[in-house]
Design a protein around this motif. Structure first.
Motif, PDB file in Angstrom:
ATOM      1  N   TYR A   1     -65.865  78.512  72.121  1.00 64.10           N
ATOM      2  CA  TYR A   1     -66.211  79.080  73.885  1.00 64.10           C
ATOM      3  C   TYR A   1     -66.506  78.007  74.084  1.00 64.10           C
ATOM      4  CZ  TYR A   1     -69.062  80.392  78.022  1.00 64.10           C
ATOM      5  OH  TYR A   1     -70.522  80.424  78.722  1.00 64.10           O
TER       6      TYR A   1
ATOM      7  N   LYS B   1     -66.089  76.742  81.480  1.00 61.30           N
ATOM      8  CA  LYS B   1     -65.945  78.085  82.287  1.00 61.30           C
ATOM      9  C   LYS B   1     -65.195  77.869  83.254  1.00 61.30           C
ATOM     10  CE  LYS B   1     -71.324  78.936  81.190  1.00 61.30           C
ATOM     11  NZ  LYS B   1     -71.298  77.443  80.711  1.00 61.30           N
TER      12      LYS B   1
ATOM     13  N   ARG C   1     -71.033  88.498  72.550  1.00 53.18           N
ATOM     14  CA  ARG C   1     -70.143  88.380  71.648  1.00 53.18           C
ATOM     15  C   ARG C   1     -71.659  88.938  70.712  1.00 53.18           C
ATOM     16  NH1 ARG C   1     -67.648  82.273  71.440  1.00 53.18           N
ATOM     17  NH2 ARG C   1     -70.071  82.395  70.451  1.00 53.18           N
TER      18      ARG C   1
ATOM     19  N   LYS D   1     -81.371  77.955  81.220  1.00 54.59           N
ATOM     20  CA  LYS D   1     -80.990  78.803  81.230  1.00 54.59           C
ATOM     21  C   LYS D   1     -81.219  79.739  81.804  1.00 54.59           C
ATOM     22  CE  LYS D   1     -77.971  78.283  77.278  1.00 54.59           C
ATOM     23  NZ  LYS D   1     -77.168  78.708  76.727  1.00 54.59           N
TER      24      LYS D   1
ATOM     25  N   SER E   1     -75.112  72.702  75.915  1.00 55.11           N
ATOM     26  CA  SER E   1     -74.276  73.014  75.699  1.00 55.11           C
ATOM     27  C   SER E   1     -73.813  73.185  76.651  1.00 55.11           C
ATOM     28  CB  SER E   1     -73.803  74.361  74.962  1.00 55.11           C
ATOM     29  OG  SER E   1     -74.321  75.341  75.010  1.00 55.11           O
ATOM     30  N   ARG E   2     -73.967  73.915  78.065  1.00 52.16           N
ATOM     31  CA  ARG E   2     -74.272  74.548  79.542  1.00 52.16           C
ATOM     32  C   ARG E   2     -74.020  73.389  79.718  1.00 52.16           C
ATOM     33  NH1 ARG E   2     -77.188  78.726  82.814  1.00 52.16           N
ATOM     34  NH2 ARG E   2     -76.459  79.713  80.914  1.00 52.16           N
TER      35      ARG E   2
ATOM     36  N   ALA F   1     -69.379  81.059  66.010  1.00 51.21           N
ATOM     37  CA  ALA F   1     -68.194  81.303  66.857  1.00 51.21           C
ATOM     38  C   ALA F   1     -66.974  80.440  65.456  1.00 51.21           C
ATOM     39  CB  ALA F   1     -68.048  80.513  67.764  1.00 51.21           C
TER      40      ALA F   1
ATOM     41  N   SER G   1     -76.165  84.698  78.941  1.00 57.41           N
ATOM     42  CA  SER G   1     -75.793  83.255  78.756  1.00 57.41           C
ATOM     43  C   SER G   1     -74.223  83.988  77.838  1.00 57.41           C
ATOM     44  CB  SER G   1     -76.582  82.681  77.054  1.00 57.41           C
ATOM     45  OG  SER G   1     -76.069  81.525  76.315  1.00 57.41           O
ATOM     46  N   GLY G   2     -73.505  82.826  78.082  1.00 61.90           N
ATOM     47  CA  GLY G   2     -71.622  83.553  77.298  1.00 61.90           C
ATOM     48  C   GLY G   2     -72.304  84.069  76.235  1.00 61.90           C
ATOM     49  N   SER G   3     -72.423  82.877  75.518  1.00 63.48           N
ATOM     50  CA  SER G   3     -71.371  83.229  74.043  1.00 63.48           C
ATOM     51  C   SER G   3     -73.068  84.462  73.165  1.00 63.48           C
ATOM     52  CB  SER G   3     -72.237  82.470  72.996  1.00 63.48           C
ATOM     53  OG  SER G   3     -73.268  81.561  72.813  1.00 63.48           O
TER      54      SER G   3
HETATM   55  C1  DP6 Z   1     -70.071  75.677  70.880  1.00 63.60           C
HETATM   56  O1  DP6 Z   1     -73.274  80.382  75.415  1.00 63.60           O
HETATM   57  O2  DP6 Z   1     -74.734  77.954  74.755  1.00 63.60           O
HETATM   58  O3  DP6 Z   1     -71.170  77.625  70.593  1.00 63.60           O
HETATM   59  O4  DP6 Z   1     -73.273  80.222  78.451  1.00 63.60           O
HETATM   60  O5  DP6 Z   1     -74.352  77.843  79.044  1.00 63.60           O
HETATM   61  O6  DP6 Z   1     -75.284  79.787  77.664  1.00 63.60           O
HETATM   62  P1  DP6 Z   1     -73.651  79.597  78.408  1.00 63.60           P
HETATM   63  O7  DP6 Z   1     -73.476  78.564  76.822  1.00 63.60           O
HETATM   64  P2  DP6 Z   1     -73.329  78.958  75.405  1.00 63.60           P
HETATM   65  O8  DP6 Z   1     -72.617  77.875  74.645  1.00 63.60           O
HETATM   66  C2  DP6 Z   1     -71.972  78.584  73.653  1.00 63.60           C
HETATM   67  C3  DP6 Z   1     -71.039  77.007  72.912  1.00 63.60           C
HETATM   68  C4  DP6 Z   1     -70.878  76.734  71.093  1.00 63.60           C
HETATM   69  C5  DP6 Z   1     -69.460  77.550  71.098  1.00 63.60           C
HETATM   70  C6  DP6 Z   1     -69.774  79.104  70.552  1.00 63.60           C
HETATM   71  O9  DP6 Z   1     -70.697  79.457  70.752  1.00 63.60           O
HETATM   72  O10 DP6 Z   1     -68.760  80.007  70.770  1.00 63.60           O
END
Ligand code: DP6
Length: 328
Positions: free
Chosen positions: A16, A19, A140, A67, A190-191, A12, A135-137
């Motif tokens: 991100y 949440k 992408r 996860k 990270s979560r 990134a 998982s959010g990231s």
């Molecule tokens: C700091 O995607 O691992 O890398 O959605 O809970 O699975 P969950 O989290 P995750 O968080 C990544 C956070 C980060 C910043 C980023 O990659 O944008």
């Protein structure tokens, strides 16, 4: 009912962090990343009559953690109306335990392979929405090159997906050097870290107030291939994110002495007119952003640092895709 997919990790450039819904994994803010050629996961999925899902990651049986891989496979089975169980085998070409965005490439490859094995035909946008729920990231990593994940407004998450800004050929000279530092302590996930930040950091609203500006400027900088602008925004954005982590209760400090050593080395490089910038995620490793012409010099300088155990070089890469060669 068998398929294999590959997906690259992503780093990134605008993070991100936080949440607004943990059930559907909906972010508080949008983010922008580069998909990394050089850090890939390959996953084969086969549905059969076996009594439960089995998941092997890098030759080890996956143990349930926060996860929820099994829950993600169930989600796809429900969508496809399938009652069978999946055998999943997954391999990454970079150390998963090093805290290098392994869940992004992992969930993207898993989602694409499982949908194909289940006969579920989804558009890239639908795949991104589905991957996000694992998982959010990872949403992408469905796309290649430079990617934006839109925050979205709706509660059902239908407008929270990633989209390609520019493909990998837009900026072939862009590089990211991931440093792997020696670290004994397992960092906060990270979560868990982002949940704690949203709940307890007094500056979290200030982080949110600055992200839209970063997103706008980052898109312009990528469009213009303005390296110093991209690097400057990415570095400051990562520092702002870490400022919110450090000021949660209890405080989360991912940095170890080696992290600081690299940060100062990168700043010193800039004093010497070498264009290098740093970014960091939820761990002690530092990722150095640079251009192809400076890779040799920067790698040499990083290799001399005591805390750097290893480095991985990445350039802009492809999005997730189906491949014909299975892992079993
Ligand atoms: C700091 O995607 O691992 O890398 O959605 O809970 O699975 P969950 O989290 P995750 O968080 C990544 C956070 C980060 C910043 C980023 O990659 O944008």
């Amino acid at each position: 009912m068998k398929a294999t997919a590959t997906a690259n990790a992503n780093i990134a450039l605008v993070k991100y962090w936080g949440k607004r819904s943990s059930d559907r994994i909906l972010p508080q803010n949008g983010s922008i990343s580069m998909t990394c050629d050089g850090m890939a996961t390959k996953t084969t999925v086969e549905f059969s009559e076996q009594p439960e899902h089995t998941v092997m990651i890098n030759d080890e049986e996956f143990k349930k953690d926060e996860k929820d891989i099994h829950g993600h496979i169930d989600r796809i089975c429900r969508m496809a109306g399938i009652r069978k169980h999946a055998k999943v085998v997954s391999e990454s070409n970079f150390p998963v335990a090093a805290g290098l965005a392994s869940s992004a490439s992992g969930f993207a490859a898993l989602t694409v392979a499982t949908c194909a094995a289940a006969g579920l035909k989804l558009s890239p946008r639908e795949l991104s929405i589905l991957t996000r729920q694992g998982s959010g990231s990872a949403c992408r990593s469905i796309f290649g090159g430079f990617v934006e994940w839109h925050r979205g407004q709706r509660d059902d998450g239908s407008d929270s997906y990633a989209e390609e800004i520019k493909d990998k050929n837009h900026w072939p000279e862009f590089r990211m050097i991931a440093t792997i530092v020696e670290s004994k302590k397992k960092p906060v996930s990270s979560r868990g870290g982002m949940a704690q930040t949203v709940a307890t950091c007094p500056y979290y609203k200030d982080w949110l107030a600055t992200v839209d500006e970063d997103l706008k400027n980052m898109k312009e900088a990528i469009e213009e291939r303005d390296f110093e602008k991209v690097g400057g925004i990415a570095e400051f954005n990562a520092l702002k994110m870490h400022a919110t982590m450090i000021t949660t209760k209890p405080s989360i400090i991912y940095w170890i002495p080696a992290t600081m050593e690299i940060i100062h080395a990168v700043r010193q490089m800039r004093e010497e007119e070498i264009q290098a910038y740093f970014t960091m995620d939820a761990g002690p490793n530092v990722k150095v952003l640079c251009q192809e012409r400076d890779v040799k010099e920067i790698s040499m300088q990083l290799a001399e640092l005591e805390g750097v155990a290893n480095t991985i070089l990445c350039k802009p890469g492809d999005g997730a895709k189906i491949v014909s060669e299975h892992l079993f």
